[in-house]
Design an enzyme around this catalytic site. Structure first.
Site, PDB file in Angstrom:
ATOM      1  N   HIS A 316       0.858  -1.187   0.000  1.00 21.58           N
ATOM      2  CA  HIS A 316       0.000   0.000   0.000  1.00 21.58           C
ATOM      3  C   HIS A 316       0.888   1.228   0.000  1.00 21.58           C
ATOM      4  O   HIS A 316       1.947   1.222   0.627  1.00 21.58           O
ATOM      5  CB  HIS A 316      -0.900  -0.003   1.247  1.00 21.58           C
ATOM      6  CG  HIS A 316      -2.048   0.938   1.151  1.00 21.58           C
ATOM      7  ND1 HIS A 316      -1.940   2.264   1.456  1.00 21.58           N
ATOM      8  CD2 HIS A 316      -3.324   0.737   0.758  1.00 21.58           C
ATOM      9  CE1 HIS A 316      -3.118   2.858   1.269  1.00 21.58           C
ATOM     10  NE2 HIS A 316      -3.974   1.937   0.842  1.00 21.58           N
ATOM     11  N   ASP A 374      -7.994  -5.296   0.167  1.00 11.67           N
ATOM     12  CA  ASP A 374      -8.499  -6.025  -0.993  1.00 11.67           C
ATOM     13  C   ASP A 374      -8.154  -7.509  -0.972  1.00 11.67           C
ATOM     14  O   ASP A 374      -8.677  -8.283  -1.768  1.00 11.67           O
ATOM     15  CB  ASP A 374      -7.946  -5.412  -2.287  1.00 11.67           C
ATOM     16  CG  ASP A 374      -8.521  -4.035  -2.507  1.00 11.67           C
ATOM     17  OD1 ASP A 374      -9.705  -3.851  -2.190  1.00 11.67           O
ATOM     18  OD2 ASP A 374      -7.791  -3.153  -2.966  1.00 11.67           O
TER      19      ASP A 374
HETATM   20  N1  CMC Z   1       3.923  -7.583  -4.980  1.00 12.37           N
HETATM   21  C1  CMC Z   1       5.257  -7.664  -5.207  1.00 12.37           C
HETATM   22  N2  CMC Z   1       6.103  -6.644  -5.031  1.00 12.37           N
HETATM   23  C2  CMC Z   1       5.559  -5.475  -4.624  1.00 12.37           C
HETATM   24  C3  CMC Z   1       4.187  -5.319  -4.386  1.00 12.37           C
HETATM   25  C4  CMC Z   1       3.356  -6.431  -4.564  1.00 12.37           C
HETATM   26  N3  CMC Z   1       2.033  -6.343  -4.345  1.00 12.37           N
HETATM   27  N4  CMC Z   1       3.943  -4.049  -4.010  1.00 12.37           N
HETATM   28  C5  CMC Z   1       5.121  -3.422  -4.000  1.00 12.37           C
HETATM   29  N5  CMC Z   1       6.124  -4.283  -4.373  1.00 12.37           N
HETATM   30  C6  CMC Z   1       7.557  -4.025  -4.429  1.00 12.37           C
HETATM   31  C7  CMC Z   1       7.943  -3.247  -5.674  1.00 12.37           C
HETATM   32  O1  CMC Z   1       8.269  -4.111  -6.730  1.00 12.37           O
HETATM   33  C8  CMC Z   1       9.115  -2.456  -5.171  1.00 12.37           C
HETATM   34  O2  CMC Z   1      10.223  -3.323  -5.102  1.00 12.37           O
HETATM   35  P1  CMC Z   1      11.704  -2.779  -5.485  1.00 12.37           P
HETATM   36  O3  CMC Z   1      12.023  -1.774  -4.405  1.00 12.37           O
HETATM   37  O4  CMC Z   1      12.563  -3.995  -5.463  1.00 12.37           O
HETATM   38  O5  CMC Z   1      11.595  -2.167  -6.842  1.00 12.37           O
HETATM   39  C9  CMC Z   1       8.745  -2.115  -3.725  1.00 12.37           C
HETATM   40  O6  CMC Z   1       7.869  -3.177  -3.319  1.00 12.37           O
HETATM   41  C10 CMC Z   1       8.030  -0.778  -3.578  1.00 12.37           C
HETATM   42  O7  CMC Z   1       6.926  -0.756  -4.505  1.00 12.37           O
HETATM   43  P2  CMC Z   1       6.220   0.558  -5.050  1.00 12.37           P
HETATM   44  O8  CMC Z   1       5.430   0.198  -6.250  1.00 12.37           O
HETATM   45  O9  CMC Z   1       7.252   1.653  -5.179  1.00 12.37           O
HETATM   46  O10 CMC Z   1       5.288   0.939  -3.830  1.00 12.37           O
HETATM   47  P3  CMC Z   1       4.059   1.900  -3.899  1.00 12.37           P
HETATM   48  O11 CMC Z   1       3.875   2.404  -2.513  1.00 12.37           O
HETATM   49  O12 CMC Z   1       4.205   2.907  -4.985  1.00 12.37           O
HETATM   50  O13 CMC Z   1       2.902   0.891  -4.328  1.00 12.37           O
HETATM   51  C11 CMC Z   1       0.889  -0.298  -4.453  1.00 12.37           C
HETATM   52  C12 CMC Z   1       1.756   0.649  -3.621  1.00 12.37           C
HETATM   53  C13 CMC Z   1      -0.435  -0.519  -3.712  1.00 12.37           C
HETATM   54  C14 CMC Z   1       0.586   0.312  -5.817  1.00 12.37           C
HETATM   55  C15 CMC Z   1       1.640  -1.653  -4.622  1.00 12.37           C
HETATM   56  O14 CMC Z   1       1.967  -2.176  -3.372  1.00 12.37           O
HETATM   57  C16 CMC Z   1       0.844  -2.664  -5.447  1.00 12.37           C
HETATM   58  O15 CMC Z   1       0.898  -2.633  -6.667  1.00 12.37           O
HETATM   59  N6  CMC Z   1       0.115  -3.589  -4.751  1.00 12.37           N
HETATM   60  C17 CMC Z   1      -0.720  -4.546  -5.453  1.00 12.37           C
HETATM   61  C18 CMC Z   1      -2.028  -3.897  -5.872  1.00 12.37           C
HETATM   62  C19 CMC Z   1      -2.966  -3.706  -4.714  1.00 12.37           C
HETATM   63  O16 CMC Z   1      -3.224  -4.614  -3.935  1.00 12.37           O
HETATM   64  N7  CMC Z   1      -3.549  -2.505  -4.623  1.00 12.37           N
HETATM   65  C20 CMC Z   1      -4.543  -2.201  -3.582  1.00 12.37           C
HETATM   66  C21 CMC Z   1      -4.115  -1.080  -2.710  1.00 12.37           C
HETATM   67  S1  CMC Z   1      -5.242  -0.880  -1.340  1.00 12.37           S
HETATM   68  C22 CMC Z   1      -6.599  -0.050  -2.029  1.00 12.37           C
HETATM   69  C23 CMC Z   1      -6.988   1.203  -1.294  1.00 12.37           C
HETATM   70  O17 CMC Z   1      -6.578   1.463  -0.172  1.00 12.37           O
HETATM   71  O18 CMC Z   1      -7.800   1.978  -1.891  1.00 12.37           O
END
Ligand code: CMC
Length: 440
Positions: A316, A374
């Site tokens: 998240h 989710d």
């Molecule tokens: N699975 C595998 N790796 C992940 C995931 C995941 N779900 N989420 C983040 N990472 C890794 C990412 O690859 C990165 O690794 P590295 O540093 O080696 O490159 C690191 O963790 C940081 O990721 P980020 O994309 O920079 O983190 P973010 O804060 O921008 O992303 C997120 C947040 C929610 C978009 C992401 O965690 C994600 O895509 N999760 C899966 C989709 C999901 O479940 N979304 C629902 C969010 S809750 C809904 C709401 O509250 O409204």
């Protein structure tokens, strides 16, 4: 409350281009990071700030929802989400979010009465709905229906009139379940079911979704409670993309129905409201490829730097700890599956096994990736009988109260202005049009 009165420290910004240094006030909220007040920056220096995606920008004052992502804490008006989800129902939570305090019994019964008596929609709305293709995505339909409400209720459109804002708030909270259920019934070719006033808000929604004229609909209290909890957990989440969209849209003075339609449209995106659908799809795919036995392979794929596969329902932007909503959703998942005799549901077993492995895996631990809301909500909704395509529409129904409360808060904030971001222009500088015959 004016943020002018909250400044305690100052930041000094100096420039290497000869621009004189300036002092900017630092404002302190009730909780959370302090903010540097840059409102006078442009006037004093001729410079803007640059912050795509608002990663470092507080765009407003707000007293509605507070998230501490490191602690995994979510508060509505100061109350922890787990207390609200276990001790209050959705309409009490709506009252709290809208008016700032939990209702006493008399206030609750008055609020429930007002909402209940606005659940019917104008009969003409069904003809508007019938203009859509039956296979249209429910969010396409909901974006249209929410916007269309402004054509049906022109007497509550003035955003600057508190009385009209109040009526449109009640109308929106009351009518969203009716519209979502109508969109569903239309998609499956069943007759619309009118609301019934002797049922609770959520039981009424379930009846409008699942009843048919052929037989008596029996309310299942466990399933109603589960759906009600889904509504509570999704009611607000501070300045996320759809909420910021509603605020920006309403900042022009447009009507509340149009602003909520903008929120619905924004929520539709897979990076926002569509993640629970994606999570269920992922679980189905792992199950189809061999289920629990193949988790190791799947996790290895997720961790592979060359793959784009993510563990959906994990991670998240704000929570760097267990999303408090996920814990509640997992308990609800147990209750619903027990009630329906689905304790051996393979997707739930798969989800629990995935969660266990991921929570112990160095990749997820070091990146602070925990289950989010989710991860389990799709399994719950599927068990209740909600089709996957409708998940985001249910989210929109629940979030409507948050959008309205945020919109009301903005309109009554003396510091509110029409939203007008600036830009770092990277295009061509002024040039002269060449007549078309001379262009090569
Ligand atoms: N699975 C595998 N790796 C992940 C995931 C995941 N779900 N989420 C983040 N990472 C890794 C990412 O690859 C990165 O690794 P590295 O540093 O080696 O490159 C690191 O963790 C940081 O990721 P980020 O994309 O920079 O983190 P973010 O804060 O921008 O992303 C997120 C947040 C929610 C978009 C992401 O965690 C994600 O895509 N999760 C899966 C989709 C999901 O479940 N979304 C629902 C969010 S809750 C809904 C709401 O509250 O409204």
């Amino acid at each position: 409350m004016s943020s002018e009165h909250k400044g305690v420290h100052k930041a000094t910004v100096s420039f290497s281009d000869g621009t004189p240094a300036i002092e900017l006030p630092i404002l302190k909220g009730a909780s959370g990071p302090e903010v540097i007040d840059i409102r006078k920056l442009y006037g004093q220096t001729g410079k803007f700030t640059y912050d795509p995606g608002f990663l470092s920008t507080a765009s407003c004052n707000s007293s509605i929802t507070y998230i501490d992502g490191d602690k995994g804490e979510l508060l509505y008006r100061g109350y922890p989400i787990d207390q609200l989800a276990t001790q209050c129902d959705f309409l009490e939570t709506c009252y709290l979010i809208l008016y700032g305090e939990l209702p006493n019994p008399a206030q609750k019964s008055d609020f429930v009465h007002r909402v209940t008596h606005h659940t019917m929609v104008h009969e003409q709305l069904q003809f508007f709905l019938r203009g859509f293709r039956r296979d249209a995505h429910p969010m396409a339909v909901m974006t249209g229906l929410a916007g269309a409400l402004s054509a049906f209720y022109p007497d509550s459109m003035n955003l600057n009139d508190p009385h009209q804002r109040e009526i449109s708030a009640i109308r929106l909270i009351a009518k969203m379940p009716t519209l979502v259920a109508m969109a569903y019934k239309y998609s499956v070719g069943e007759p619309f079911v009118y609301p019934q006033n002797n049922l609770s808000y959520t039981a009424n929604f379930m009846r409008m979704m699942f009843a048919t004229p052929c037989e008596e609909y029996k309310v299942n209290d466990v399933l109603v409670r589960a759906m009600d909890r889904i509504f509570i957990l999704h009611a607000d989440h501070e300045q996320n993309a759809s909420t910021s969209t509603v605020r920006l849209c309403a900042s022009s003075g447009t009507n509340p129905f149009a602003a909520i339609a903008a929120g619905v449209a924004c929520l539709w995106g897979p990076a926002h409201g569509g993640a629970n659908e994606a999570c269920l799809t992922m679980l189905n795919e792992i199950q189809a490829n061999g289920g629990v036995a193949k988790i190791g392979e799947f996790i290895a794929n997720v961790k592979d730097k060359n793959s784009t596969v993510r563990l959906m329902g994990f991670g998240h932007r704000v929570y760097k700890n267990y999303d408090p909503r996920a814990k509640l959703m997992r308990d609800t998942c147990h209750e619903v599956l027990n009630e329906l005799g689905l304790q051996d549901d393979p997707l739930f077993k798969l989800a629990m096994a995935l969660e266990k492995i991921a929570l112990e895996d160095e990749y997820f631990v070091s990146r602070k990736l925990y289950p989010n809301v989710d991860f389990y909500s799709g399994i719950v909704q599927r068990a209740i009988g909600i089709p996957v395509q409708l998940f985001t529409a249910i989210f929109a129904l629940a979030r409507t109260v948050g959008w309205i409360a945020q919109l009301n808060e903005m309109i009554t904030d003396p510091e509110y202005k029409i939203g007008r971001p600036r830009q770092l222009y990277q295009g061509a500088i002024a040039r002269t049009v060449t007549p078309i015959a001379q262009r090569g």
